[in-house]
Design an enzyme around this catalytic site. Structure first.
Site, PDB file in Angstrom:
ATOM      1  N   GLU A 113     -48.683  28.978  17.379  1.00 35.65           N
ATOM      2  CA  GLU A 113     -48.391  30.351  17.768  1.00 35.65           C
ATOM      3  C   GLU A 113     -48.898  30.702  19.168  1.00 35.65           C
ATOM      4  OE1 GLU A 113     -48.570  33.593  15.181  1.00 35.65           O
ATOM      5  OE2 GLU A 113     -49.223  32.425  13.459  1.00 35.65           O
ATOM      6  N   HIS A 126     -45.384  31.676  13.414  1.00 35.53           N
ATOM      7  CA  HIS A 126     -45.774  33.074  13.282  1.00 35.53           C
ATOM      8  C   HIS A 126     -45.444  33.641  11.895  1.00 35.53           C
ATOM      9  CE1 HIS A 126     -46.863  36.974  14.808  1.00 35.53           C
ATOM     10  NE2 HIS A 126     -45.668  37.481  14.620  1.00 35.53           N
ATOM     11  N   SER A 129     -48.722  40.255  12.080  1.00 37.61           N
ATOM     12  CA  SER A 129     -48.255  40.438  13.454  1.00 37.61           C
ATOM     13  C   SER A 129     -48.722  41.797  13.987  1.00 37.61           C
ATOM     14  CB  SER A 129     -46.726  40.286  13.503  1.00 37.61           C
ATOM     15  OG  SER A 129     -46.277  40.142  14.822  1.00 37.61           O
TER      16      SER A 129
END
Lengths: 296, 296
Positions: free
Chosen positions: B238, B268, B144
């Site tokens: 995502e 995610h 991320s």
């Protein structure tokens, strides 16, 4: 001289960007001869056959499964190329996957424009199913125009309500026949084999008066819902790099599994040069392992 | 119930899109607890350490090499998350690669906005080099925001004239802090964890008054020339899918090797849920094999 430099020299010798251009027949003959200069895998055999009325070559290696198939769609802008000129790519891929290869001579433009190629590829796939090969044991693969045709075939198969194959492997796919994307600018000098000018000309031969952006001609713009998993190999030096990115994004957005490999220093369909290029054999081995896993 | 459905239920229980939102401190605590609920690899140990003045955790498993390192940068929008909350991801990745893991607590926004995170990651990388770990034996990875930070760190390392690591592994990287791309629209409902609204808020905390499109904040817009090979894992569900495509295209156009894997049905940073999700362990094993090959 490194192998990469040797590869570049060969490509420079093949493409004369500024001088008089060969005729279509001359180009077809030269492309075929270039392919035939490459070796088959050890113990490999090539046998003429027919699949759904489409002329084809069966490639076999010792120990390969007869119940699992690679349906191979050669490249050449939908206007040149042949099963025999690409028999080495088909045979090595099938050998690495441990399955039987079928390279087909789909009809070529301009004599046979779209949708002839798609119709022939679908007919060959249907013939494999009719022979009793399970769709879960078939991978469709192709290079360049054949990579785009691989996707178009899977889309047409879905439209006709037929089952998807186990996987789709696209080598340097030509999937956007409108030739858009950053790579057409960024890689224009680095790409020694493909030019936007040439692709524009192939597009006219294949699409004729049709809109080249329609999804069965330019699968970069298709809806991928329900399609089989996709593996893409593309070189970092290709004007067609953006095509692969478009396919990956469109397929991913439709929840289709995608693996995209961008190979440093590689030119359009480097796998073709397996006789001289270690990276060609490495990439074919990796794709073969992926196909082997797909067909279970 | 399938594992994928169970994963979705967990994510739905964690994110309350419509009700009152927790404070930053509550979110930090909940994220840390979620991470700590996951197991370490067999025989794995976690030891506090410091790398270039940055607090870190060393993860080790029996037989792992001490001369090769994974520098792990946790996710959490640059504002939450911690080395301890991600110690399980770092430890399992390092175990699969057979190397030593270092998860660092880079400074977080809003207390410490950009460039604090980049400075800390570069300092930790420099400390590994100073300890005698060869750059060819280091992989930087993150999820991320940590995936974007992985790329920003490699860019900053290049700018400072330091050697590149052997590879960069990005899990669901947040690499475009302007939140553009098709996936923000197409996957808005499918993504159960991340929303454009939340990312916009994280961006304000991290970038402050700066232009979020600058390359060390949004590496999707960077020039990748000379960067180490990149592996990207991203889920097909995502909103951040387009970020990964942008990174792959920009890196490929700069002749950097890229492998992009888009995983069907995955949310995610699914790797985080390795305690309950087979695909998390499968993906970590695949990434570990890639890292193992990179560090030779």
């Amino acid at each position: 001289m490194s192998e990469v430099e040797a590869m570049r020299d060969v490509l420079r010798s093949l493409v004369n960007r500024d001088g008089p251009q060969p005729t279509l027949e001359e180009t077809r003959a030269a492309y075929e001869a270039w392919g035939l200069s490459n070796p088959l895998p050890d113990g490999g055999t090539v046998t003429p056959t027919s699949l759904g009325g489409v002329a084809a070559l069966t490639t076999q290696t010792p120990g390969a499964r007869a119940d699992a198939a690679l349906l191979y769609l050669h490249g050449g802008g939908y206007a040149i190329g042949s099963a025999s000129g690409h028999r080495h790519v088909c045979a090595h891929l099938a050998a690495q996957a441990g399955i039987t290869g079928y390279a087909i001579d789909y009809r070529l433009a301009p004599e046979h424009p779209y949708p002839a190629a798609v119709e022939d590829a679908v007919a060959a796939y249907a013939a494999l199913l009719a022979q009793g090969v399970a769709p879960s044991r078939i991978v469709i693969a192709g290079d360049s125009a054949g990579g785009g045709l691989t996707l178009a075939t899977a889309l047409a198969v879905r439209e006709r309500g037929m089952p998807q194959p186990a996987g789709l492997f696209c080598i340097s796919p030509w999937a956007d026949l409108t030739q858009t994307g950053q790579s057409y600018r960024v890689c224009a000098e680095r790409d020694l084999l493909v030019t936007k000018t040439a692709l524009d000309a192939w597009t006219v031969l294949y699409a004729g008066e049709r809109d080249p952006a329609q999804p069965l001609i330019s699968p970069a713009f298709a809806d991928y819902a329900g399609l089989a998993p996709i593996l893409i190999h593309v070189g970092a030096d290709e004007v067609l790099l953006s095509d692969s990115l478009k396919v990956a994004e469109a397929a991913g957005l439709a929840n289709v599994p995608v693996e995209l490999v961008i190979e440093k220093d590689m030119q359009h369909v480097w796998h073709f040069m397996l006789g001289m290029l270690t990276q060609a054999r490495v990439s074919i081995a990796a794709a073969g392992a992926w196909m082997r896993a797909r067909v279970g």
